[in-house]
Each structure stands twice: as structure tokens, then as C-alpha cells.
Scaffold this motif. Structure first.
Motif, short mmCIF file in Angstrom:
data_model
loop_
_atom_site.label_atom_id
_atom_site.label_comp_id
_atom_site.label_asym_id
_atom_site.label_seq_id
_atom_site.Cartn_x
_atom_site.Cartn_y
_atom_site.Cartn_z
N ARG A 57 0.85 -1.21 0.00
CA ARG A 57 0.00 0.00 0.00
C ARG A 57 0.87 1.26 0.00
NH1 ARG A 57 -3.00 -3.08 3.56
NH2 ARG A 57 -2.10 -2.05 5.38
N GLU A 60 2.26 1.82 -3.43
CA GLU A 60 1.23 2.28 -4.38
C GLU A 60 0.74 3.70 -4.09
OE1 GLU A 60 -1.77 -0.75 -4.03
OE2 GLU A 60 -0.56 -2.22 -5.10
N ASP A 61 0.59 4.04 -2.81
CA ASP A 61 -0.01 5.32 -2.43
C ASP A 61 0.97 6.50 -2.49
OD1 ASP A 61 -2.29 3.85 -1.99
OD2 ASP A 61 -2.14 3.90 0.20
N GLU A 63 2.37 8.30 -0.24
CA GLU A 63 1.94 9.41 0.61
C GLU A 63 3.10 10.32 1.01
OE1 GLU A 63 -0.20 7.77 3.91
OE2 GLU A 63 -1.91 7.18 2.65
#
Length: 162
Positions: A57, A60-61, A63
Motif C-alpha cells: 500500500r 502504491e499510495d 503518501e
């Protein structure tokens, strides 16, 4: 992709060093910010699978607004002879057109007959052309060699085929 591949190689070597004595690999997520600063996080969770999902995650993200990131997780690669232990290394170079590299570093755990061994990495995915791939693969191996302690373990236990 050269810097990203080098970072992936460094972290793959670090992962091999971690599993060389039989320990389970806590999933790794590392990234480089636009200032060139690198950060490494161990994705500690109640179980390894949840840590691996958290690393996926994070990759993919993005942030953190990273320029590049790498995750390393312990998994299996399925061969004709059955499942083989492997560190799966996924690297992403972010930007307008993100590019990725996926490498499986197969290994034999220390508690198996014959003891610990590292097999030649399998490049499983690359967003680029054949001419660039050779430079990217070279950068991956240069990254492995740049991790002094881990590259010594890798070299001492390298076996060409599974």
C-alpha cells in the motif's frame, strides 16, 4: 531507473543479510524524497502478511511524495519443482509516467538441507526497453555490492541455480 535499480539492489542485499541466519524478514519499505534523503521503514504488524500488504500500500499510495521507493517482502516463487523461498523486490520511480522494476531473489533458508544459499535473481518485470534493461540490471547488482556486509554474505552463499 538507474538510481531506483541501485536502491533496489542495496535493499535486496539487506534483505538477504537479514534472512541468512534463519530469521523471518520483516517487510521493508524504503523511499527517497525529492531532496535525495532516504528513509527505511520496517512494516511491523501482527503477522508478516499484513506487514507485506502495508508495504505494498505504501508503495502504491506514495503518501511521502517520494521520487522513488522500494519494498522487499519474503514470499514464495512457484517453480516446476514447487515453491521456492524468495525475497520479492518491487521498485517504483514515481513521476508523470511511473516506472517499475520487479526482481525475485530466490534463496534456500538456513534450516534446509545444504544450508543457506542465494540463487541468481530473476528479473520479473521492467517498464523499459531491452537496451535500458542491461544498464538497469547492472545498477541493481551495483546496489547489491554497495551494501558491504550484506554483499559479502550474498557472495559467500551464491549458487547459480535452484
Amino acid at each position: 531507473m538507474i538510481e531506483t535499480a541501485s536502491m533496489a539492489g542495496f535493499l535486496a542485499a539487506h534483505g538477504i543479510w537479514s534472512v541468512s541466519e534463519g530469521e523471518a524478514l520483516i517487510p521493508i519499505f524504503a523511499y527517497e524524497n525529492p531532496l535525495g534523503e532516504r528513509f527505511l521503514e520496517r512494516m511491523v504488524a501482527d503477522d508478516i502478511a499484513e506487514g507485506a500488504r502495508a508495504a505494498q500500500r505504501a508503495l502504491e499510495d506514495n503518501e511521502q511524495g517520494a521520487t522513488r521507493a522500494v519494498m522487499v517482502v519474503d514470499a514464495y516463487v512457484h517453480k516446476e519443482s514447487g515453491p521456492v523461498d524468495a525475497l520479492l523486490v518491487e521498485a517504483v520511480e514515481y513521476g508523470l509516467a511511473p516506472r517499475s522494476l520487479t526482481v525475485a531473489v530466490l534463496y534456500r533458508p538456513a534450516d534446509q538441507p545444504g544450508g543457506f544459499a542465494v540463487f541468481s535473481p530473476e528479473f520479473q518485470g521492467f517498464d523499459g526497453d531491452d537496451a535500458e534493461f542491461e544498464r538497469v540490471a547492472d545498477a541493481f547488482f551495483a546496489g547489491v555490492e554497495s551494501h558491504h556486509d550484506a554483499s559479502e554474505v550474498w557472495a559467500a552463499h551464491h549458487v547459480r541455480t535452484v
